[in-house]
Write an enzyme that holds these catalytic residues in place. Structure first.
Site, PDB file in Angstrom:
ATOM      1  N   CYS A  81      43.761  45.392  31.584  1.00  7.03           N
ATOM      2  CA  CYS A  81      44.014  44.423  30.519  1.00  7.03           C
ATOM      3  C   CYS A  81      45.180  43.516  30.893  1.00  7.03           C
ATOM      4  O   CYS A  81      46.157  43.962  31.490  1.00  7.03           O
ATOM      5  CB  CYS A  81      44.331  45.197  29.241  1.00  7.03           C
ATOM      6  SG  CYS A  81      44.789  44.173  27.852  1.00  7.03           S
ATOM      7  N   CYS A 161      44.716  49.358  20.728  1.00  8.02           N
ATOM      8  CA  CYS A 161      45.728  48.651  21.508  1.00  8.02           C
ATOM      9  C   CYS A 161      47.068  49.164  21.000  1.00  8.02           C
ATOM     10  O   CYS A 161      47.348  49.106  19.800  1.00  8.02           O
ATOM     11  CB  CYS A 161      45.609  47.146  21.297  1.00  8.02           C
ATOM     12  SG  CYS A 161      47.049  46.262  21.893  1.00  8.02           S
ATOM     13  N   GLN A 285      55.945  33.995  14.123  1.00  8.23           N
ATOM     14  CA  GLN A 285      56.386  34.893  15.196  1.00  8.23           C
ATOM     15  C   GLN A 285      55.588  36.192  15.158  1.00  8.23           C
ATOM     16  O   GLN A 285      55.331  36.722  14.080  1.00  8.23           O
ATOM     17  CB  GLN A 285      57.872  35.211  15.009  1.00  8.23           C
ATOM     18  CG  GLN A 285      58.775  33.997  15.141  1.00  8.23           C
ATOM     19  CD  GLN A 285      59.091  33.682  16.595  1.00  8.23           C
ATOM     20  OE1 GLN A 285      58.648  34.373  17.507  1.00  8.23           O
ATOM     21  NE2 GLN A 285      59.851  32.629  16.800  1.00  8.23           N
ATOM     22  N   ASP A 383      65.450  25.584  19.753  1.00  8.30           N
ATOM     23  CA  ASP A 383      64.531  26.689  20.100  1.00  8.30           C
ATOM     24  C   ASP A 383      63.280  26.069  20.725  1.00  8.30           C
ATOM     25  O   ASP A 383      62.207  26.080  20.130  1.00  8.30           O
ATOM     26  CB  ASP A 383      64.194  27.484  18.830  1.00  8.30           C
ATOM     27  CG  ASP A 383      63.280  28.676  19.108  1.00  8.30           C
ATOM     28  OD1 ASP A 383      63.053  29.009  20.284  1.00  8.30           O
ATOM     29  OD2 ASP A 383      62.793  29.281  18.135  1.00  8.30           O
ATOM     30  N   CYS A 410      62.785  31.076  25.057  1.00  9.42           N
ATOM     31  CA  CYS A 410      61.801  32.092  25.471  1.00  9.42           C
ATOM     32  C   CYS A 410      61.618  32.046  26.988  1.00  9.42           C
ATOM     33  O   CYS A 410      60.741  32.697  27.532  1.00  9.42           O
ATOM     34  CB  CYS A 410      60.478  31.869  24.757  1.00  9.42           C
ATOM     35  SG  CYS A 410      59.838  30.206  24.936  1.00  9.42           S
TER      36      CYS A 410
HETATM   37  N1  SAH Z   1      61.933  27.765  15.870  1.00 12.31           N
HETATM   38  C1  SAH Z   1      60.565  28.118  15.572  1.00 12.31           C
HETATM   39  C2  SAH Z   1      59.544  27.658  16.622  1.00 12.31           C
HETATM   40  C3  SAH Z   1      59.941  27.700  18.059  1.00 12.31           C
HETATM   41  S1  SAH Z   1      58.605  27.429  19.189  1.00 12.31           S
HETATM   42  C4  SAH Z   1      60.430  29.598  15.317  1.00 12.31           C
HETATM   43  O1  SAH Z   1      61.316  30.370  15.641  1.00 12.31           O
HETATM   44  O2  SAH Z   1      59.425  30.008  14.762  1.00 12.31           O
HETATM   45  C5  SAH Z   1      58.905  25.789  19.769  1.00 12.31           C
HETATM   46  C6  SAH Z   1      58.427  24.709  18.832  1.00 12.31           C
HETATM   47  O3  SAH Z   1      58.738  23.451  19.405  1.00 12.31           O
HETATM   48  C7  SAH Z   1      56.930  24.683  18.577  1.00 12.31           C
HETATM   49  O4  SAH Z   1      56.717  24.776  17.197  1.00 12.31           O
HETATM   50  C8  SAH Z   1      56.479  23.305  19.127  1.00 12.31           C
HETATM   51  O5  SAH Z   1      55.445  22.720  18.364  1.00 12.31           O
HETATM   52  C9  SAH Z   1      57.736  22.503  19.029  1.00 12.31           C
HETATM   53  N2  SAH Z   1      57.885  21.331  19.922  1.00 12.31           N
HETATM   54  C10 SAH Z   1      57.421  21.157  21.179  1.00 12.31           C
HETATM   55  N3  SAH Z   1      57.856  19.994  21.701  1.00 12.31           N
HETATM   56  C11 SAH Z   1      58.627  19.398  20.755  1.00 12.31           C
HETATM   57  C12 SAH Z   1      59.388  18.191  20.706  1.00 12.31           C
HETATM   58  N4  SAH Z   1      59.433  17.363  21.742  1.00 12.31           N
HETATM   59  N5  SAH Z   1      60.070  17.916  19.580  1.00 12.31           N
HETATM   60  C13 SAH Z   1      60.047  18.773  18.521  1.00 12.31           C
HETATM   61  N6  SAH Z   1      59.347  19.922  18.509  1.00 12.31           N
HETATM   62  C14 SAH Z   1      58.650  20.247  19.612  1.00 12.31           C
END
Ligand code: SAH
Length: 453
Positions: A81, A161, A285, A383, A410
């Protein structure tokens, strides 16, 4: 080709590290050999399968000296997997490897000398995924279901799983056993025949509420009432049953048509004290227990007194924003997906926040615009997705000089690259805290605290 090893060589090597796919890495005169199933600090006998100019692949034949962290992988399909990469390592070993990986990347890519703290892990690193997306197929007339093998669309057939919830396990087994009776013939990606493509199960960890989504090729479910009855019997906590239609020839799981066929359109969950509504399609998440740990760390690093304006860049459905809004004067969130911004606004309302403002658009354009409009941040939280921050956003931060930046990432490699840019622009990285959001995998989230110097 002049490489230190040749195809079909048998050798004994010492494994030094792991790749992102979880393969062991040994070096022969500086030439990296990737060895699936090998762990750092092991001495192993291998058979060389393939050599390329800069690296090669070898098969693990036997372990001469095992890693102290080696264990029997508990999942019977672990080696087939593509879901988990590290079940053959104790959890303690996984956390130790992640910490050293983050530390190495910080030094090597970013030349960052801030302390890297031990990874915050889970007490119980199993059954944490609150969302399972399970593909189905037919093999010799039998229904199979499970997860895809690494880098392929072949299903590793399974009945359980270990990182998903009991609810998802039960539904997987029940739908597998009864799919044919319910006229849910598995869809085949090659012949394009059949009906059932994916079973998606989501669970609110704090509320126990379950959502079941059936993704099928055709819009009509010939035994819809029986299916609803069946799901409700298998899973008494189901609050929402959704039917999604995907008749395209695509890897994407969901199609455009989504119908609630029983119950509510959303389930609810809590992260800390903040309540979220989750629909079939919304991003959320997948490990809410560790999400809370991650966001608490971000909140700690933000050091809010109640007087600050905070910008949350890449805010998704506003999860971090709402966490911060509990302690800030005002939070401004920006995110590129308009639907996510709608969710963020609704979630702010659901929780009675009046100090949040959300706008859809690219962070690197919206934030400079905010500064021009006089919307200034004392603390900026980012983020971003795996590729890291857009350079224009980093430039804006360096020009506008918010006193504190909290960077949630991440991908430690792009984080280290971006920290270097921020340090060259006048910031100092004070502390790096990895958080394990994905036990049994090689992924690692990191929260970083920077101050303007
Ligand atoms: N902070 C949130 C999501 C983080 S994931 C949490 O913790 O749930 C990263 C996010 O960035 C995604 O939702 C994606 O759609 C967004 N994203 C990607 N490129 C971007 C950009 N140029 N400007 C703003 N948001 C963006």
């Amino acid at each position: 080709m002049n490489t230190p090893v040749q195809k079909n060589d048998q050798l004994t090597v010492h494994i030094e590290d792991l790749t992102h796919d979880g393969a062991g890495v040994a070096k022969v005169e500086g030439y990296p050999l990737f060895i699936a199933g090998g762990l750092p600090n092991e001495t192993v006998e291998v058979h060389v399968l393939k050599t390329l100019k800069n690296y090669g692949f070898a098969k693990l034949k036997s372990i001469v000296e095992p890693s102290p962290f080696r264990v029997e992988a508990p999942c019977p399909v672990f080696y087939e997997c593509g879901g988990c990469q590290l079940q053959h390592m104790t959890y303690e070993g996984q956390l130790e490897w992640k910490e050293s990986m983050v530390r190495n990347v910080m030094k090597r890519i970013g030349k960052i000398d801030a302390p890297v703290l031990p990874v915050k892990g889970m007490d119980k690193p199993w059954e944490y995924r609150n969302k399972s997306q399970i593909p189905f197929d037919l093999e010799n007339g039998e229904v199979i279901a499970g997860f895809y093998q690494s880098k392929s669309h072949r299903i590793a057939d399974t009945n359980t799983c270990l990182i998903q919830t009991d609810e998802a396990d039960r539904l997987l087994r029940a739908v597998k056993e009864n799919a044919l009776k319910l006229d849910l013939i598995p869809y085949n990606e090659e012949t394009k025949k059949g009906q059932l493509r994916h079973l998606v199960v989501r669970k609110g960890r704090a509320t126990g509420e379950v959502m079941v989504v059936l993704v099928t090729k055709h819009a009509k479910l010939s035994k819809q009432e029986e299916i609803i009855q069946f799901i409700r019997e298998v899973e008494p906590n189901v609050k929402s049953i959704v039917h999604n239609v995907n008749n395209r020839n695509t890897n994407v799981i969901f199609g455009n048509e989504t119908n609630v066929i029983w119950g509510r359109a959303v389930i609810e969950d809590l992260i800390g004290d903040v309540r979220f509504e989750i629909s079939a399609r919304s991003f959320y998440q997948v490990n809410p227990e560790q999400t809370e740990v991650l966001y608490k760390q971000a909140l700690d690093y933000a050091q809010l007194t109640g007087d600050e304006t905070v910008i949350d860049a890449y805010c998704g459905i506003g999860t971090i924003s709402l966490f911060l809004a509990q302690k800030a004067k005002q939070v401004l969130g920006v995110e590129i997906v308009p639907q996510a911004i709608e969710d963020a606004k609704r979630n702010a309302e659901l929780n009675g926040f009046t100090n949040t403002y959300f706008e859809a658009g690219p962070a690197e354009e919206v934030i400079p615009k905010w500064y021009k409009e006089g919307k200034k941040a004392d603390v900026l939280v980012v983020d971003p997705p795996r590729k890291g921050c857009d350079e224009a956003l980093l430039t804006t931060i360096i020009e506008q000089r918010p006193k504190r930046v909290v960077y949630v990432s991440c991908n430690p490699a792009t984080l280290a690259r971006d920290l270097r840019i921020l340090e060259d622009g006048g910031y100092k990285t004070k502390e790096v805290q990895p958080v394990d959001m994905f036990p049994q995998s090689t992924h690692c989230e990191v929260v970083t605290w920077l101050e303007l110097v």
